[in-house]
Every structure is written in structure tokens, then in C-alpha cells.
Write an enzyme that holds these catalytic residues in place. Structure first.
Site, PDB file in Angstrom:
ATOM      1  N   ARG A   1       0.830  -1.209   0.000  1.00 34.81           N
ATOM      2  CA  ARG A   1       0.000   0.000   0.000  1.00 34.81           C
ATOM      3  C   ARG A   1       0.863   1.258   0.000  1.00 34.81           C
ATOM      4  NH1 ARG A   1      -3.349  -1.116   3.865  1.00 34.81           N
ATOM      5  NH2 ARG A   1      -5.149  -1.628   2.571  1.00 34.81           N
ATOM      6  N   ALA A   2       1.974   1.245   0.728  1.00 35.06           N
ATOM      7  CA  ALA A   2       2.840   2.420   0.800  1.00 35.06           C
ATOM      8  C   ALA A   2       3.401   2.762  -0.578  1.00 35.06           C
ATOM      9  CB  ALA A   2       3.966   2.179   1.802  1.00 35.06           C
TER      10      ALA A   2
END
Length: 357
Positions: free
Chosen positions: A241-242
Site C-alpha cells: 500500500r505504501a
């Protein structure tokens, strides 16, 4: 509602202002979490963003809101009568194309936070009840604020916020005075204060509109992907996600600055906003550190650390021996004079030997 404080008039909050503009350009970033102590302009900044958006509406999600009020409800009575599904919109529908503000988000029920974050990331709200589903567009800018003294968000929820800004108390006398003067001028005559910042506000609104237009066409070079993956690996983040959020934030920044392409410089400027609440410190085992120290000691003098400890003990014992001619055979060697001990006179205490068995 009173007129909001202009975003361009915020003093000493450059990182917060930039983060707000990024999520305004691309709401799919997943929202912004603003953490900080009381009185650091968290709510003021959130309210100031709405008027820069095309529709400009601001929706507050109260802590006591029910799930039906947030996501909306389906009128099943009409369905059972053979009619069409009637949907009563909730706060997510009202916030479409605007700002959804959640104050003290760390105190909101985890289930509601999940629903809000799902809608913020996907741009769609899905309502299911008794086998009937209804979906509608819910593309809004999510802004959550919290005071860490009142509790933290669970890591699973914290990770789902796209960006995070950590505010601190200001201890610069000059900046504090500028902030207070600006706030007092706004409270005294809001209309006059806002007129003085109208050109700057119009410029920010225009930048947001133009950035939204060019956003989908900005390309990513290979060095941008390399910069993103390198920073995420160094931060030891969980999942991917980052990486996705960092790419979206870098693209939004490039669009705000009218750049022709996204560069690694844009990645560096947004990296802290993305990784602040996701970064994991590398674990360093005590055994490894001890092994390194032992190896370093051995390499330095050619002896094992145990040899050094034995030598130090011997030296300490030697230093403790008397230097005035006395020897250990002397019965007074090492004698310490008695020291008075404090006595406490407690009345009514029965000696242990006199107690009845």
C-alpha cells in the site's frame, strides 16, 4: 456556519498545507490523518480546504453517528411491495465531491472507520441489507484529526490512511506572535481578512483544478519506481500500500507544480508523509550486538573479553590492598567502624516472642 479561515493564511504549517493540497488533487490517495496536540490548527486547516474545491461543501462525521447514518439505508418496505429500491443517502453520499471531516477519529468505532476508509480509497460506497445491494459514487477528500494523548489508532486502520502529518507545539516566539495576530485579525473582521487573501485563495483553487485535469496523463519513469521501492524497503513497511500511495502522492505533487513528468525528487518530498505512520524500526538483537563487541575487543588486543575482565578484577583487588605496610594477616585489616542505625519507636507493637500462639 461562519466563513472558514483561509488556507493560504496558515502560518508555520507548510507540511500540513501541502498534504491537504495533495489529497485534494487525488482523493484516491486515501485521506489525510493529522495528529497533534490541542490548539495546533487541525480543525481550522481541515475546514479551510473545502472552499478550494469545485463544489466546496464540508461534511462532519460526528463520533456518535450510527452506521446507517454514515453509509445510508435501504427502504425494504418498498422492495417487499414490489416497488423499486429506495435509498436514503448518508453522510458518505453527502460528502461526494467535497470534504468528509472526522474529528477525533481515534475515538470512532473501528467498524465505522473501516467503512469510511473503504469508501475513501475506492470512491464507491456499497450498502447491503438482507441480500439487497446498492452502490453510489462517494469521491470525497477524507481528513481525520486526532490528539495522541487521547489514544492511538489500531495499526490496521492507521496504515489505511494515505498520508499523515504530525504537528508539534510551536516554541518560536516570532511565529507564535504572527499566528496570534492573524487569528485576532480574522476574528475581528473575517470578511476584510478573507478579502486580503482572496487572490492567494483563487490561485490555490486554480492549481487544484488544473492538477486534477492533467493528473491521469503524467507518466512514471523507471527511476521513480526505483526510488519508491527503495524507500519502502528501507522503511520495512507491510505490504504494497505504501508503494501505491507514494506514487499517487508524487504524481499529485507533480501535477500541482505543472511538471511534465513525475521525478524522483517528487518522491523524496512526499516520502515522509507516506512513511511516517508505516515505518518499522529494524530489530537489532542484543546477541548480535554482544557478538560484535566481543569480536571488536578481541581484534583490538588479541585477547578474549573474559581475559580482560579477569585482569580488571585482579587489578581492582590489588588497588584495594593497603599501601601503609599493613597486610591481610593483620586482624584489623579491612575493619570498618560501626555506624549508627536509625531506630523507629513504634508504640503498641507486640514483640514477636510475646504473641500468643
Amino acid at each position: 456556519m461562519p466563513p472558514p479561515f483561509p488556507l493560504s493564511a496558515l502560518i508555520g504549517q507548510d507540511a500540513l498545507r501541502e498534504a491537504l493540497l495533495l489529497v485534494a488533487v487525488d482523493p484516491s490517495i486515501g485521506g489525510l490523518l493529522v495528529s497533534g496536540p490541542r490548539g495546533t490548527a487541525k480543525s481550522t486547516a481541515a475546514r479551510s480546504l473545502a472552499e478550494l474545491l469545485p463544489d466546496g461543501h464540508f461534511v462532519t462525521l460526528p463520533l456518535g453517528a450510527s452506521e446507517e447514518r454514515v453509509v445510508g439505508t435501504l427502504n425494504l418496505d418498498e422492495v417487499l411491495r414490489g416497488g423499486e429500491v429506495k435509498f436514503s443517502p448518508g453522510l458518505l453520499a453527502r460528502a461526494n465531491d467535497g470534504v468528509l471531516y472526522v474529528d477525533e477519529v481515534n475515538l470512532l468505532a473501528d467498524g465505522l472507520v473501516d467503512v469510511v476508509l473503504d469508501a475513501a480509497a475506492s470512491g464507491i460506497n456499497v450498502v447491503e441489507r438482507d441480500g439487497i445491494s446498492h452502490s453510489h459514487v462517494a469521491r470525497f477528500v477524507l481528513i481525520g484529526t486526532m490528539n495522541p494523548e487521547e489514544g492511538e489508532l489500531r495499526p490496521q486502520l492507521l496504515d489505511r490512511f494515505g498520508l499523515m502529518v504530525q504537528l508539534e507545539n510551536c516554541f518560536d516566539a516570532e511565529i507564535r506572535q504572527r499566528i496570534v495576530k492573524a487569528r485576532m485579525a480574522f476574528d475581528l473582521d473575517p470578511d476584510a481578512f478573507r478579502r486580503s487573501y482572496a487572490p492567494a485563495q483563487q490561485d490555490l483553487a486554480q492549481r487544484i483544478r488544473q492538477a486534477r485535469t492533467v493528473l491521469p496523463d503524467l507518466p512514471f519513469a523507471d527511476d521513480v519506481h526505483d526510488a519508491v521501492s527503495t524507500r519502502c524497503i528501507e522503511a520495512a513497511v507491510d505490504g504494497l500500500r505504501a508503494d501505491l500511495v507514494m506514487l499517487r502522492a508524487a504524481r499529485a505533487l507533480a501535477a500541482l507544480e505543472s511538471a511534465e513528468t513525475v521525478t524522483s525528487t517528487h518522491v523524496e518530498r512526499v516520502a515522509d508523509l507516506v512513511l511516517r505512520h508505516r515505518r518499522h524500526q529494524p530489530e537489532q538483537g542484543a546477541s548480535d550486538g554482544g557478538t560484535d563487541s566481543m569480536q571488536a575487543g578481541k581484534a583490538g588486543n588479541g585477547k578474549e573479553p573474559s581475559d580482560d575482565r579477569q585482569s580488571q578484577s585482579t587489578e581492582a583487588a590489588t588497588n584495594q590492598r593497603p599501601s601503609d605496610g599493613a597486610s591481610q594477616d593483620d586482624p584489623d585489616w579491612g575493619y570498618l567502624p560501626p555506624e549508627p542505625a536509625g531506630m523507629l519507636n513504634v508504640k503498641g507493637v507486640i514483640p514477636l516472642s510475646t504473641k500468643k500462639r
